[in-house]
Design a protein around this motif. Structure first.
Motif, PDB file in Angstrom:
ATOM      1  N   LYS A 181      48.460  -6.290  79.785  1.00 57.48           N
ATOM      2  CA  LYS A 181      47.429  -7.064  80.469  1.00 57.48           C
ATOM      3  C   LYS A 181      46.089  -6.943  79.752  1.00 57.48           C
ATOM      4  O   LYS A 181      45.056  -7.307  80.292  1.00 57.48           O
ATOM      5  N   GLU A 182      46.116  -6.387  78.540  1.00 53.77           N
ATOM      6  CA  GLU A 182      44.933  -6.227  77.698  1.00 53.77           C
ATOM      7  C   GLU A 182      43.822  -5.460  78.391  1.00 53.77           C
ATOM      8  O   GLU A 182      42.659  -5.875  78.405  1.00 53.77           O
ATOM      9  N   THR A 183      44.198  -4.316  78.960  1.00 55.19           N
ATOM     10  CA  THR A 183      43.209  -3.447  79.581  1.00 55.19           C
ATOM     11  C   THR A 183      42.575  -2.546  78.519  1.00 55.19           C
ATOM     12  O   THR A 183      43.146  -2.321  77.453  1.00 55.19           O
ATOM     13  N   ARG A 184      41.417  -2.015  78.830  1.00 54.25           N
ATOM     14  CA  ARG A 184      40.680  -1.167  77.884  1.00 54.25           C
ATOM     15  C   ARG A 184      41.416   0.138  77.602  1.00 54.25           C
ATOM     16  O   ARG A 184      41.434   0.618  76.480  1.00 54.25           O
ATOM     17  N   TYR A 185      42.040   0.710  78.629  1.00 53.23           N
ATOM     18  CA  TYR A 185      42.797   1.961  78.481  1.00 53.23           C
ATOM     19  C   TYR A 185      44.263   1.656  78.784  1.00 53.23           C
ATOM     20  O   TYR A 185      44.619   0.515  79.016  1.00 53.23           O
ATOM     21  N   SER A 186      45.107   2.653  78.784  1.00 49.42           N
ATOM     22  CA  SER A 186      46.537   2.422  78.994  1.00 49.42           C
ATOM     23  C   SER A 186      46.835   2.176  80.477  1.00 49.42           C
ATOM     24  O   SER A 186      47.187   3.083  81.210  1.00 49.42           O
ATOM     25  N   GLY A 187      46.662   0.926  80.912  1.00 48.99           N
ATOM     26  CA  GLY A 187      47.001   0.529  82.268  1.00 48.99           C
ATOM     27  C   GLY A 187      45.835   0.163  83.162  1.00 48.99           C
ATOM     28  O   GLY A 187      46.045  -0.286  84.286  1.00 48.99           O
ATOM     29  N   SER A 188      44.601   0.326  82.707  1.00 49.18           N
ATOM     30  CA  SER A 188      43.453   0.001  83.546  1.00 49.18           C
ATOM     31  C   SER A 188      42.192  -0.119  82.690  1.00 49.18           C
ATOM     32  O   SER A 188      42.109   0.461  81.613  1.00 49.18           O
ATOM     33  N   ASP A 189      41.217  -0.827  83.221  1.00 49.38           N
ATOM     34  CA  ASP A 189      39.900  -0.859  82.591  1.00 49.38           C
ATOM     35  C   ASP A 189      39.030   0.296  83.084  1.00 49.38           C
ATOM     36  O   ASP A 189      37.953   0.530  82.562  1.00 49.38           O
TER      37      ASP A 189
ATOM     38  N   ALA B 163      43.472   8.349  83.683  1.00 48.50           N
ATOM     39  CA  ALA B 163      43.352   9.410  82.681  1.00 48.50           C
ATOM     40  C   ALA B 163      42.594  10.636  83.174  1.00 48.50           C
ATOM     41  O   ALA B 163      41.615  10.528  83.910  1.00 48.50           O
ATOM     42  N   TRP B 164      43.055  11.795  82.689  1.00 49.09           N
ATOM     43  CA  TRP B 164      42.287  13.025  82.787  1.00 49.09           C
ATOM     44  C   TRP B 164      41.478  13.126  81.501  1.00 49.09           C
ATOM     45  O   TRP B 164      42.043  13.073  80.413  1.00 49.09           O
ATOM     46  N   HIS B 165      40.167  13.245  81.635  1.00 48.53           N
ATOM     47  CA  HIS B 165      39.272  13.253  80.474  1.00 48.53           C
ATOM     48  C   HIS B 165      38.130  14.223  80.733  1.00 48.53           C
ATOM     49  O   HIS B 165      38.083  14.897  81.772  1.00 48.53           O
ATOM     50  N   LYS B 166      37.211  14.310  79.799  1.00 51.57           N
ATOM     51  CA  LYS B 166      36.130  15.303  79.823  1.00 51.57           C
ATOM     52  C   LYS B 166      35.323  15.299  81.128  1.00 51.57           C
ATOM     53  O   LYS B 166      34.924  16.354  81.622  1.00 51.57           O
ATOM     54  N   LEU B 167      35.102  14.139  81.716  1.00 50.10           N
ATOM     55  CA  LEU B 167      34.254  14.060  82.901  1.00 50.10           C
ATOM     56  C   LEU B 167      34.973  14.355  84.218  1.00 50.10           C
ATOM     57  O   LEU B 167      34.321  14.572  85.240  1.00 50.10           O
ATOM     58  N   ASN B 168      36.316  14.364  84.233  1.00 48.65           N
ATOM     59  CA  ASN B 168      37.011  14.583  85.506  1.00 48.65           C
ATOM     60  C   ASN B 168      38.077  15.680  85.471  1.00 48.65           C
ATOM     61  O   ASN B 168      38.710  15.953  86.483  1.00 48.65           O
ATOM     62  N   SER B 169      38.296  16.317  84.341  1.00 49.49           N
ATOM     63  CA  SER B 169      39.432  17.246  84.197  1.00 49.49           C
ATOM     64  C   SER B 169      39.138  18.692  84.551  1.00 49.49           C
ATOM     65  O   SER B 169      40.063  19.494  84.654  1.00 49.49           O
TER      66      SER B 169
ATOM     67  N   ILE C 262      35.338   9.405  77.077  1.00 49.31           N
ATOM     68  CA  ILE C 262      36.088   8.230  77.521  1.00 49.31           C
ATOM     69  C   ILE C 262      36.421   7.266  76.389  1.00 49.31           C
ATOM     70  O   ILE C 262      37.515   6.708  76.354  1.00 49.31           O
ATOM     71  N   ASN C 263      35.530   7.080  75.418  1.00 50.41           N
ATOM     72  CA  ASN C 263      35.817   6.107  74.352  1.00 50.41           C
ATOM     73  C   ASN C 263      37.013   6.525  73.490  1.00 50.41           C
ATOM     74  O   ASN C 263      37.591   5.692  72.798  1.00 50.41           O
TER      75      ASN C 263
END
Length: 190
Positions: A75-83, A89-95, A160-161
């Motif tokens: 669906k051409e989202t920014r990340y794997s499955g969502s914008d 995703a678990w990432h620096k700001l929420n992990s 996030i990027n």
């Protein structure tokens, strides 16, 4: 596994803190355990991949990216499955500075979890920053030689990027970090 590996593991968490070489060894071990043809062998100091074997292996970068982008259901989202990175995703700001149980965020269009974030994932390919610009064909296997291996997807320690499916980094195959892991693939003969 026949014995507890040095890197250990926690049930329901991604394997992490593993080198590319250990990930390849695991693939061959699991293939033999399930009576499948191992994919990897040594030729001198080099590890070679028999893509025709039916055992477990690391995905190529092209396979990894195709799956991360949702395959033919993209669906051409920014990340794997969502914008929205927090959805998937678990990432620096929420992990809270650690990996998390797999599958606790939303999957992508193919139903695959954690393709963005949680742990970076080793791929088969030798890293070459210009390879995709010059490679032609369906499902390229990457350069035949190199110094560093490709790692994809971002991790719990990533900004996030870095979570975008097209993002690529590399590291030496005998090195690891607490945020490097892997996912396995198989070639199914039709």
């Amino acid at each position: 596994m026949p014995k507890t590996p040095d890197w250990g593991w926690k049930d329901n968490y991604p394997i992490n803190n593993i080198t590319w070489e250990e990930a390849v060894s695991y693939c061959n071990w699991l293939s033999k355990k399930e009576k499948l043809q191992p994919v990897y062998s040594k030729r001198g100091p080099n590890i070679v991949c028999n893509f025709k074997a039916n055992g477990y292996r690391l995905p190529t970068e092209a396979e990894w990216e195709f799956a991360a982008k949702g395959g033919n259901k993209d669906k051409e989202t920014r990340y794997s499955g969502s914008d929205n990175a927090d959805d998937i995703a678990w990432h620096k700001l929420n992990s809270k500075n650690s990996p998390h149980t797999v599958g606790t965020k939303l999957p992508n269009e193919l139903g695959i979890y954690d393709m963005s974030g949680n742990v970076w994932e080793w791929c088969w390919d030798w890293y070459n920053k210009d390879y995709y610009k010059i490679e032609d064909g369906d499902n390229p296997k990457g350069p035949e030689m190199g110094e560093r291996k490709s790692v994809r997807g971002g991790s719990w320690d990533s900004k996030i990027n870095y979570l975008r499916p097209a993002n690529r980094i590399s590291t030496l195959p005998n090195r690891t970090h607490e945020f490097y892991g892997f996912r396995i693939a198989r070639t199914i003969q039709e």
